[in-house]
Design a protein around this motif. Structure first.
Motif, PDB file in Angstrom:
ATOM      1  N   ARG A 142      -6.840   0.800  -7.355  1.00 21.59           N
ATOM      2  CA  ARG A 142      -5.852  -0.132  -7.023  1.00 21.59           C
ATOM      3  C   ARG A 142      -5.907  -0.638  -5.532  1.00 21.59           C
ATOM      4  NH1 ARG A 142      -1.006   4.094  -9.143  1.00 21.59           N
ATOM      5  NH2 ARG A 142      -1.507   3.920 -11.464  1.00 21.59           N
ATOM      6  N   VAL A 143      -6.670  -0.160  -4.774  1.00 21.63           N
ATOM      7  CA  VAL A 143      -6.906  -0.740  -3.180  1.00 21.63           C
ATOM      8  C   VAL A 143      -7.053  -2.046  -3.351  1.00 21.63           C
ATOM      9  CG1 VAL A 143      -9.146   0.083  -3.003  1.00 21.63           C
ATOM     10  CG2 VAL A 143      -7.587  -0.266  -1.058  1.00 21.63           C
ATOM     11  N   PHE A 177     -13.286   4.866  -2.320  1.00 20.61           N
ATOM     12  CA  PHE A 177     -12.559   5.892  -2.623  1.00 20.61           C
ATOM     13  C   PHE A 177     -12.570   6.660  -3.711  1.00 20.61           C
ATOM     14  CE2 PHE A 177     -10.268   2.441  -0.080  1.00 20.61           C
ATOM     15  CZ  PHE A 177     -10.100   3.339   0.953  1.00 20.61           C
ATOM     16  N   ASN A 182       2.466   4.550  -0.785  1.00 22.70           N
ATOM     17  CA  ASN A 182       2.363   5.548  -1.889  1.00 22.70           C
ATOM     18  C   ASN A 182       1.646   4.862  -3.163  1.00 22.70           C
ATOM     19  OD1 ASN A 182       2.841   8.035  -2.918  1.00 22.70           O
ATOM     20  ND2 ASN A 182       4.823   7.484  -3.627  1.00 22.70           N
ATOM     21  N   LEU A 183       0.575   4.202  -2.829  1.00 22.74           N
ATOM     22  CA  LEU A 183       0.015   3.585  -3.836  1.00 22.74           C
ATOM     23  C   LEU A 183      -0.675   4.200  -4.836  1.00 22.74           C
ATOM     24  CD1 LEU A 183      -1.241   0.405  -4.540  1.00 22.74           C
ATOM     25  CD2 LEU A 183      -3.118   1.204  -3.076  1.00 22.74           C
ATOM     26  N   GLY A 184      -1.042   5.686  -4.675  1.00 26.39           N
ATOM     27  CA  GLY A 184      -1.598   6.350  -5.660  1.00 26.39           C
ATOM     28  C   GLY A 184      -0.557   7.128  -6.703  1.00 26.39           C
ATOM     29  N   PHE A 225       0.811  -1.052  -0.013  1.00 27.88           N
ATOM     30  CA  PHE A 225      -0.044   0.003  -0.043  1.00 27.88           C
ATOM     31  C   PHE A 225       0.931   1.151   0.113  1.00 27.88           C
ATOM     32  CE2 PHE A 225      -3.345  -2.900   1.216  1.00 27.88           C
ATOM     33  CZ  PHE A 225      -4.603  -2.531   0.784  1.00 27.88           C
ATOM     34  N   THR A 242     -10.178   7.350  -8.353  1.00 30.07           N
ATOM     35  CA  THR A 242      -8.756   7.900  -8.123  1.00 30.07           C
ATOM     36  C   THR A 242      -7.778   6.745  -8.153  1.00 30.07           C
ATOM     37  OG1 THR A 242      -9.058   7.476  -5.676  1.00 30.07           O
ATOM     38  CG2 THR A 242      -9.850   9.476  -6.470  1.00 30.07           C
ATOM     39  N   TRP A 257      -5.898   5.431  -5.698  1.00 21.70           N
ATOM     40  CA  TRP A 257      -6.172   4.740  -4.675  1.00 21.70           C
ATOM     41  C   TRP A 257      -7.548   3.797  -4.804  1.00 21.70           C
ATOM     42  CZ3 TRP A 257      -5.236   2.983   0.189  1.00 21.70           C
ATOM     43  CH2 TRP A 257      -4.068   3.132   0.736  1.00 21.70           C
ATOM     44  N   ARG A 274      -0.258  -3.542  -7.217  1.00 20.73           N
ATOM     45  CA  ARG A 274      -0.473  -2.010  -7.251  1.00 20.73           C
ATOM     46  C   ARG A 274      -0.621  -1.256  -8.313  1.00 20.73           C
ATOM     47  NH1 ARG A 274       2.558   0.664  -3.576  1.00 20.73           N
ATOM     48  NH2 ARG A 274       3.489   2.159  -5.084  1.00 20.73           N
TER      49      ARG A 274
END
Length: 501
Positions: free
Chosen positions: A106-107, A98, A42-44, A40, A101, A103, A152
């Motif tokens: 990819r979450v 979320f 810096n996932l964004g 997780f 975005t 995040w 990711r």
């Protein structure tokens, strides 16, 4: 004639699981939490100016469309729906939580990658009967660059790998449970009541594996190869269990007692689950090709209800897409790779690249996300596979055989159509089985509890040095696995081989 030990319950039962059950679960959870932090982190980051990268551009908007519609796609004009809905629905859950975005899209993948680490700790512990080696498997999977990157991005392969690994875990538990049930029958003196051996009752672990394999196919169709491979493996284990217990006719006993229940759990259940994943499509009126029977002339199968005929038409369109997905000879994809390059990760993939960005202490830096299998893991794949084949055939070590089945089911089918466009991320389901094979080898290097102390110390040193090498390799690759800003010189230093460029 029976081999020595057959009909002996001590031969039937494997070495008992370690007694440190609570400690093992604490270790498992700690390693899974560490995996979560790594996955997780810096996932964004690493986007195409805030939009998805590479094949995220297919699945992320389709997942968002599913979220808007209620679980299905409705883009008949676009008509590029290349895979079943489960993976995109999981991405959609993250987008629901979320938003649209990085995040959000990819979450779910990051969570799936974390769950895989938890699963592999438990699987390796069951395979080796060692909590230490289970923990080591979790650490190695954390440090696999391919698994890390695929955890990711908003793509489908990590979900398929998670369901496959969970199905494999269920089958291992089922194998142990079958042998325990058989040993109880033997202890009661009832093993000879029938030449076919006893009935084994309902097998919930195998039933669970069937559900998970259905979900696997609900992510990508190539899950069908795992249904065939795991189904045969399960039946073979049943034969060996009956043979070890002293059943007079183990093969025919398995055919009579186990084959139909196995077909129910490993074929019928996955098929039902697969069709269940299309429930939202069936319930809709505007999903892609939902009413193909009203507009198409070549649907066929007139004896089926219209919804099933429309789904068949839809599936045939998808099959046609995959069959003809080839790279033109005069315009090859720059990052395409064939399966012979996958075991050692000889042709990675560049998902994201930006130059002239700040952040590395210079005015002009490089950010890149590259799909690279950690060389300290992947570059020993061929010798590990060769050793696994040797152990499975010469020593009849079922553990190596099981790992080879899992690896082969995800690898060998890609040789059936070499003209098809292929990429290294198709190797995502191979990573956990590679790690399991390596851990089995490390277990042999480590030695057994009855080995001499010096032998154990030497083995522990070798295992520790190798583990340290894998961790150091992963740390070195970290910037190009996550798209961190680095100097142009460091970027060039990360590209070890000409085929990586």
């Amino acid at each position: 004639m029976r081999t020595p030990g057959e009909g002996d319950p001590r031969h039937l039962l494997d070495v008992a699981m370690p007694a440190d059950r609570l400690r093992a679960w604490v270790i498992t959870v700690v390693i899974a939490l560490a995996a979560g932090v790594v996955r997780f982190w810096n996932l964004g980051h690493a986007t195409d100016e805030g939009t998805p990268v590479f094949d995220e551009k297919h699945y992320v908007p389709q997942a968002w469309q599913m979220l808007r519609n209620g679980g299905y796609e409705d883009n008949p004009g676009y008509e590029l729906v290349a895979h079943p809905p489960v993976g995109k629905q999981l991405i959609a859950i993250g987008e629901w939580l979320f938003g649209y975005t990085p995040w959000g899209w990819r979450v779910a993948a990051a969570l799936a990658g974390t769950v895989m680490v938890l699963l592999i700790v438990r699987i390796a512990r069951r395979l080796t009967r060692s909590t230490l080696l289970g923990a080591l498997a979790g650490l190695l999977l954390i440090c696999d660059g391919l698994s890390h990157v695929q955890s990711r991005v908003g793509m489908l392969d990590i979900f398929q790998a998670m369901f496959l690994l969970a199905a494999f875990a269920c089958l291992l538990a089922d194998r142990d449970q079958v042998r325990q049930r058989m040993s109880l029958v033997f202890a009661d003196g009832r093993i000879g009541d029938s030449v076919w051996g006893p009935r084994l009752g309902f097998r919930w672990w195998r039933f669970g594996a069937g559900i998970l394999l259905g979900l696997t196919c609900g992510v990508k169709w190539n899950g069908i190869y795992y249904i065939m491979a795991f189904g045969l493996l399960c039946v073979f284990w049943d034969v060996m269990a009956r043979r070890a217990a002293g059943v007079r006719r183990p093969w025919s006993g398995t055919l009579v007692r186990d084959t139909l229940p196995a077909l129910r759990s490993m074929v019928a259940i996955p098929l039902l689950v697969y069709f269940a994943t299309w429930a939202n499509w069936f319930a809709s009126e505007t999903a892609t090709d939902r009413h193909a029977t009203l507009v198409a002339d070549d649907v066929g199968m007139a004896f089926l209800p219209d919804p099933l005929r429309s789904l068949l038409y839809y599936q045939l369109n998808v099959l046609d897409f995959h069959t003809h997905l080839s790279t033109p000879a005069n315009d090859p994809h720059p990052w395409e790779s064939k399966p012979w390059a996958w075991p050692m990760g000889m042709r990675p993939m560049l998902y994201y690249y930006e130059n002239n960005v700040p952040g590395c202490g210079r005015a002009s830096c490089v950010e890149a996300t590259m799909l690279i299998g950690t060389p300290a893991l992947w570059w020993i794949a061929l010798p590990v596979a060769a050793w696994a084949v040797w152990r499975a055939t010469s020593a009849l070590d079922w553990r190596y055989g099981a790992v080879l089945v899992g690896y082969g089911a995800g690898y060998l089918p890609w040789f059936l159509n070499l003209d098809r466009q292929m990429y290294y991320f198709y190797a995502t389901p191979l990573a956990p089985f590679l790690v399991l094979g390596i851990v089995l080898v490390l277990g042999e290097i480590l030695g057994g509890a009855r080995d001499h102390l010096e032998r154990r110390k030497t083995g522990l040193l070798v295992v520790a040095l190798y583990t340290g090498l894998v961790v150091a390799n992963f740390v070195w690759l970290w910037p190009v696995l996550n798209g961190d800003a680095i100097t142009p010189e460091r970027w060039q230093a990360e590209l070890w081989l000409p085929s990586w460029r």
